[in-house]
Scaffold this motif. Structure first.
Motif, PDB file in Angstrom:
ATOM      1  N   ARG A   1      37.146   2.734 -14.861  1.00 28.55           N
ATOM      2  CA  ARG A   1      37.906   1.671 -14.181  1.00 28.55           C
ATOM      3  C   ARG A   1      38.378   0.698 -15.257  1.00 28.55           C
ATOM      4  NH1 ARG A   1      36.631  -3.295 -10.882  1.00 28.55           N
ATOM      5  NH2 ARG A   1      34.423  -2.906 -11.224  1.00 28.55           N
ATOM      6  N   MET A   2      39.677   0.632 -15.451  1.00 28.08           N
ATOM      7  CA  MET A   2      40.252  -0.153 -16.527  1.00 28.08           C
ATOM      8  C   MET A   2      40.874  -1.428 -15.971  1.00 28.08           C
ATOM      9  SD  MET A   2      41.961   3.161 -18.374  1.00 28.08           S
ATOM     10  CE  MET A   2      42.783   2.224 -19.674  1.00 28.08           C
ATOM     11  N   LEU A   3      40.526  -2.543 -16.581  1.00 22.54           N
ATOM     12  CA  LEU A   3      41.071  -3.849 -16.222  1.00 22.54           C
ATOM     13  C   LEU A   3      41.862  -4.394 -17.406  1.00 22.54           C
ATOM     14  CD1 LEU A   3      37.891  -5.337 -14.524  1.00 22.54           C
ATOM     15  CD2 LEU A   3      39.930  -4.516 -13.354  1.00 22.54           C
ATOM     16  N   SER A   4      42.797  -5.281 -17.113  1.00 20.68           N
ATOM     17  CA  SER A   4      43.588  -5.885 -18.177  1.00 20.68           C
ATOM     18  C   SER A   4      42.698  -6.739 -19.075  1.00 20.68           C
ATOM     19  CB  SER A   4      44.707  -6.745 -17.585  1.00 20.68           C
ATOM     20  OG  SER A   4      45.317  -7.529 -18.585  1.00 20.68           O
ATOM     21  N   LEU A   5      42.828  -6.558 -20.364  1.00 23.25           N
ATOM     22  CA  LEU A   5      42.058  -7.355 -21.315  1.00 23.25           C
ATOM     23  C   LEU A   5      42.468  -8.818 -21.254  1.00 23.25           C
ATOM     24  CD1 LEU A   5      40.007  -7.301 -23.708  1.00 23.25           C
ATOM     25  CD2 LEU A   5      41.965  -6.950 -25.218  1.00 23.25           C
ATOM     26  N   HIS A   6      43.716  -9.076 -20.905  1.00 24.96           N
ATOM     27  CA  HIS A   6      44.262 -10.433 -20.929  1.00 24.96           C
ATOM     28  C   HIS A   6      44.116 -11.167 -19.593  1.00 24.96           C
ATOM     29  CE1 HIS A   6      45.757  -9.288 -24.799  1.00 24.96           C
ATOM     30  NE2 HIS A   6      46.523  -8.349 -24.290  1.00 24.96           N
ATOM     31  N   ASP A   7      43.983 -10.415 -18.492  1.00 28.10           N
ATOM     32  CA  ASP A   7      43.791 -11.016 -17.175  1.00 28.10           C
ATOM     33  C   ASP A   7      42.883 -10.091 -16.379  1.00 28.10           C
ATOM     34  OD1 ASP A   7      43.840 -12.108 -14.667  1.00 28.10           O
ATOM     35  OD2 ASP A   7      45.997 -12.440 -14.614  1.00 28.10           O
ATOM     36  N   ARG A   8      41.610 -10.379 -16.383  1.00 27.25           N
ATOM     37  CA  ARG A   8      40.629  -9.447 -15.837  1.00 27.25           C
ATOM     38  C   ARG A   8      40.598  -9.430 -14.320  1.00 27.25           C
ATOM     39  NH1 ARG A   8      35.829  -9.410 -20.478  1.00 27.25           N
ATOM     40  NH2 ARG A   8      37.305  -9.087 -22.193  1.00 27.25           N
ATOM     41  N   ARG A   9      41.511 -10.155 -13.695  1.00 29.34           N
ATOM     42  CA  ARG A   9      41.700 -10.022 -12.247  1.00 29.34           C
ATOM     43  C   ARG A   9      42.579  -8.831 -11.916  1.00 29.34           C
ATOM     44  NH1 ARG A   9      44.669 -15.445 -11.005  1.00 29.34           N
ATOM     45  NH2 ARG A   9      45.647 -14.774 -12.964  1.00 29.34           N
ATOM     46  N   VAL A  10      43.259  -8.293 -12.920  1.00 33.15           N
ATOM     47  CA  VAL A  10      44.285  -7.272 -12.699  1.00 33.15           C
ATOM     48  C   VAL A  10      43.829  -5.921 -13.239  1.00 33.15           C
ATOM     49  CG1 VAL A  10      46.676  -6.620 -13.211  1.00 33.15           C
ATOM     50  CG2 VAL A  10      46.090  -9.020 -12.804  1.00 33.15           C
ATOM     51  N   LEU A  11      44.026  -4.890 -12.440  1.00 36.59           N
ATOM     52  CA  LEU A  11      43.667  -3.536 -12.840  1.00 36.59           C
ATOM     53  C   LEU A  11      44.669  -2.971 -13.844  1.00 36.59           C
ATOM     54  CD1 LEU A  11      42.756  -2.333  -9.293  1.00 36.59           C
ATOM     55  CD2 LEU A  11      41.235  -2.007 -11.239  1.00 36.59           C
ATOM     56  N   ASP A  12      44.156  -2.206 -14.773  1.00 33.22           N
ATOM     57  CA  ASP A  12      45.017  -1.459 -15.679  1.00 33.22           C
ATOM     58  C   ASP A  12      45.072   0.014 -15.286  1.00 33.22           C
ATOM     59  OD1 ASP A  12      46.597  -1.414 -18.226  1.00 33.22           O
ATOM     60  OD2 ASP A  12      45.039   0.013 -18.775  1.00 33.22           O
ATOM     61  N   GLY A  13      44.049   0.487 -14.589  1.00 36.70           N
ATOM     62  CA  GLY A  13      44.070   1.870 -14.144  1.00 36.70           C
ATOM     63  C   GLY A  13      42.771   2.272 -13.491  1.00 36.70           C
ATOM     64  N   ALA A  14      42.886   3.185 -12.504  1.00 35.89           N
ATOM     65  CA  ALA A  14      41.711   3.703 -11.789  1.00 35.89           C
ATOM     66  C   ALA A  14      41.890   5.205 -11.580  1.00 35.89           C
ATOM     67  CB  ALA A  14      41.541   2.978 -10.453  1.00 35.89           C
ATOM     68  N   GLY A  15      42.072   5.903 -12.679  1.00 37.53           N
ATOM     69  CA  GLY A  15      42.360   7.330 -12.614  1.00 37.53           C
ATOM     70  C   GLY A  15      43.854   7.580 -12.690  1.00 37.53           C
ATOM     71  N   ASP A  16      44.238   8.739 -13.185  1.00 42.04           N
ATOM     72  CA  ASP A  16      45.648   9.072 -13.371  1.00 42.04           C
ATOM     73  C   ASP A  16      46.157   9.987 -12.267  1.00 42.04           C
ATOM     74  OD1 ASP A  16      45.708   7.541 -15.622  1.00 42.04           O
ATOM     75  OD2 ASP A  16      46.148   9.183 -17.015  1.00 42.04           O
ATOM     76  N   ALA A  17      47.435   9.808 -11.948  1.00 40.25           N
ATOM     77  CA  ALA A  17      48.106  10.644 -10.948  1.00 40.25           C
ATOM     78  C   ALA A  17      49.288  11.346 -11.601  1.00 40.25           C
ATOM     79  CB  ALA A  17      48.584   9.795  -9.768  1.00 40.25           C
ATOM     80  N   LEU A  18      49.729  12.421 -10.957  1.00 43.82           N
ATOM     81  CA  LEU A  18      50.989  13.062 -11.322  1.00 43.82           C
ATOM     82  C   LEU A  18      51.806  13.135 -10.049  1.00 43.82           C
ATOM     83  CD1 LEU A  18      52.568  14.408 -13.666  1.00 43.82           C
ATOM     84  CD2 LEU A  18      51.754  16.605 -12.781  1.00 43.82           C
ATOM     85  N   ARG A  19      52.950  12.450 -10.037  1.00 43.66           N
ATOM     86  CA  ARG A  19      53.775  12.380  -8.828  1.00 43.66           C
ATOM     87  C   ARG A  19      54.556  13.667  -8.588  1.00 43.66           C
ATOM     88  NH1 ARG A  19      56.420   6.615 -10.259  1.00 43.66           N
ATOM     89  NH2 ARG A  19      55.758   7.200 -12.357  1.00 43.66           N
ATOM     90  N   ALA A  20      55.055  13.805  -7.358  1.00 47.87           N
ATOM     91  CA  ALA A  20      55.845  14.984  -7.004  1.00 47.87           C
ATOM     92  C   ALA A  20      57.066  15.119  -7.901  1.00 47.87           C
ATOM     93  CB  ALA A  20      56.277  14.899  -5.540  1.00 47.87           C
ATOM     94  N   SER A  21      57.543  14.002  -8.428  1.00 50.01           N
ATOM     95  CA  SER A  21      58.683  14.017  -9.327  1.00 50.01           C
ATOM     96  C   SER A  21      58.316  14.538 -10.712  1.00 50.01           C
ATOM     97  CB  SER A  21      59.241  12.601  -9.472  1.00 50.01           C
ATOM     98  OG  SER A  21      58.257  11.734 -10.017  1.00 50.01           O
ATOM     99  N   GLY A  22      57.016  14.732 -10.954  1.00 51.35           N
ATOM    100  CA  GLY A  22      56.557  15.133 -12.270  1.00 51.35           C
ATOM    101  C   GLY A  22      56.257  13.966 -13.177  1.00 51.35           C
ATOM    102  N   LEU A  23      56.484  12.745 -12.706  1.00 51.08           N
ATOM    103  CA  LEU A  23      56.251  11.565 -13.535  1.00 51.08           C
ATOM    104  C   LEU A  23      54.803  11.119 -13.418  1.00 51.08           C
ATOM    105  CD1 LEU A  23      59.483   9.505 -12.739  1.00 51.08           C
ATOM    106  CD2 LEU A  23      59.096  11.163 -14.565  1.00 51.08           C
ATOM    107  N   PRO A  24      54.116  10.951 -14.546  1.00 54.48           N
ATOM    108  CA  PRO A  24      52.724  10.489 -14.510  1.00 54.48           C
ATOM    109  C   PRO A  24      52.653   9.039 -14.028  1.00 54.48           C
ATOM    110  CG  PRO A  24      53.297  11.445 -16.648  1.00 54.48           C
ATOM    111  CD  PRO A  24      54.568  11.234 -15.915  1.00 54.48           C
ATOM    112  N   TYR A  25      51.494   8.661 -13.483  1.00 57.12           N
ATOM    113  CA  TYR A  25      51.299   7.274 -13.057  1.00 57.12           C
ATOM    114  C   TYR A  25      49.816   6.939 -13.150  1.00 57.12           C
ATOM    115  CZ  TYR A  25      51.625   2.915 -10.510  1.00 57.12           C
ATOM    116  OH  TYR A  25      51.579   1.590 -10.171  1.00 57.12           O
ATOM    117  N   ARG A  26      49.528   5.773 -13.685  1.00 54.54           N
ATOM    118  CA  ARG A  26      48.147   5.297 -13.754  1.00 54.54           C
ATOM    119  C   ARG A  26      47.844   4.534 -12.471  1.00 54.54           C
ATOM    120  NH1 ARG A  26      47.146   1.710 -18.709  1.00 54.54           N
ATOM    121  NH2 ARG A  26      48.184   3.479 -19.679  1.00 54.54           N
ATOM    122  N   VAL A  27      47.071   5.149 -11.607  1.00 56.37           N
ATOM    123  CA  VAL A  27      46.774   4.573 -10.296  1.00 56.37           C
ATOM    124  C   VAL A  27      46.120   3.201 -10.466  1.00 56.37           C
ATOM    125  CG1 VAL A  27      45.460   4.855  -8.165  1.00 56.37           C
ATOM    126  CG2 VAL A  27      46.547   6.839  -9.238  1.00 56.37           C
ATOM    127  N   GLY A  28      46.587   2.232  -9.674  1.00 53.76           N
ATOM    128  CA  GLY A  28      46.026   0.891  -9.714  1.00 53.76           C
ATOM    129  C   GLY A  28      46.661  -0.028 -10.729  1.00 53.76           C
TER     130      GLY A  28
END
Length: 336
Positions: free
Chosen positions: A116-143
């Protein structure tokens, strides 16, 4: 032999690397070694590690082989059962590694574990919670960019793990192969995750494994020319290499729509030239990807229907995350 090898690729990030290694010293789990792989830094990073962190081993490459090359050099220099990868611009919660190792013990069916990754600069904000691959083929960092309200506080299976803070089983890496050095950086972790999924290894998201991530320390950020060029190129190469042939017809419309959206976004954000540069590099690299594809598909143990369901679920999760992120931007203005 330590149970875990923590590999930290580094290139001219001395100050951030120092904080990263200091946080590793505070880990509650102690059965690990630290290997810093330096890609020809000129900012005194190697000297700092040798002087301030003598417990860490340095692998000096003398040149910049990208994240993929540095990660592979670190993995090849170790023999541990488990390998953790960390970006040099991260700091770890004291229980980060302990949570990942405990998850690996409890879930032998998984070959990858996402933090579970949080922003180093604002720890209220998520940086990522696992990776996704969209139907378009474009990767996305969930959260990514969402305000952390506990919406990702439960373990779940995901498409892949962001290599900025992930744990891998060595036997999985030995079977499916290491990071593709032709990718250099960006999407190399998505490619590895896809290959592992095809071979039957699942990826578990571990919410108690908390990491704080700055992001883009070496590349200049997500909208930099380097990040845009490599992200554009590699997201296409990933599909050429990994997508099972029976899924190509159903995926093609979403892929084309995603490419048009990406083109429009790059034009709107001033990154069009870098985006077009990435597209221009694809044709020359396709033959190599097709050669690698034969081995990838030969190792596939799961049914095509499993891959189809995996991509559909991954795409839905990415859409939900994007909607929450947009809502957070409107309501609070802190979901960057």
């Amino acid at each position: 032999m330590p149970r875990v090898s923590v590999v930290v690729p580094s290139w001219n990030t001395r100050g951030l690397l120092q904080a990263c290694l200091a946080s590793l010293r505070r880990q509650s789990f102690r059965d690990f070694e630290v290997v810093v792989v330096d890609s020809g830094s000129t900012d005194g990073s190697v000297e700092m590690v040798e002087q301030d962190f003598p417990e860490a081993r340095v692998v000096a490459l003398g040149e910049n082989r990208g994240f993929s090359g540095a990660a592979n050099a670190g993995i090849e220099a170790t023999d541990s059962e488990l390998v953790a990868l960390l970006n040099s611009d991260t700091e770890q919660d004291v229980g980060w590694l302990s949570a990942l190792v405990a998850a690996s013990d409890a879930h032998p069916e998984a070959g990858m574990f996402a933090s579970r990754m949080l922003s180093l600069h604002d720890r209220r904000v998520l940086d990522g919670a696992g990776d996704a691959l969209r139907a378009s083929g474009l990767p996305y960092r969930v959260g990514h960019g969402e305000v952390d309200r506990g919406q990702y506080s439960v373990k779940r299976y995901v498409f892949g793990a962001c290599a900025a803070a992930a744990l891998y089983r060595r036997r999985m890496l030995e079977e499916v192969g290491l990071f593709d050095e032709d990718f250099f950086a960006y999407c190399e972790d998505g490619d590895l995750s896809f290959r592992a999924q095809l071979a039957g290894y699942r990826c578990l998201y571990v919410p108690d494994a908390v990491v704080y991530h700055a992001g883009g320390a070496s590349s200049g950020g997500g909208r930099s020319p380097t990040a845009t060029r490599l992200g554009t190129r590699n997201s296409i190469l990933l599909l050429v290499k990994d997508l099972p042939a029976p899924l190509v017809p159903a995926t093609l419309p979403a892929f084309l729509a995603g490419q048009m959206l990406r083109l429009a976004t790059s034009a709107a954000t001033g990154t069009l030239s870098a985006h077009l540069a990435g597209l221009s590099e694809v044709p020359a690299m396709v033959p190599a990807m097709l050669r690698k594809r034969r081995r990838v598909q030969k190792l596939r143990r799961v049914e095509v229907e499993y891959v189809e369901r995996l991509l559909e679920a991954s795409s839905r999760e990415a859409r939900r995350s994007l909607l929450r992120r947009a809502k957070d931007r409107v309501l609070s203005g802190i979901g960057g």
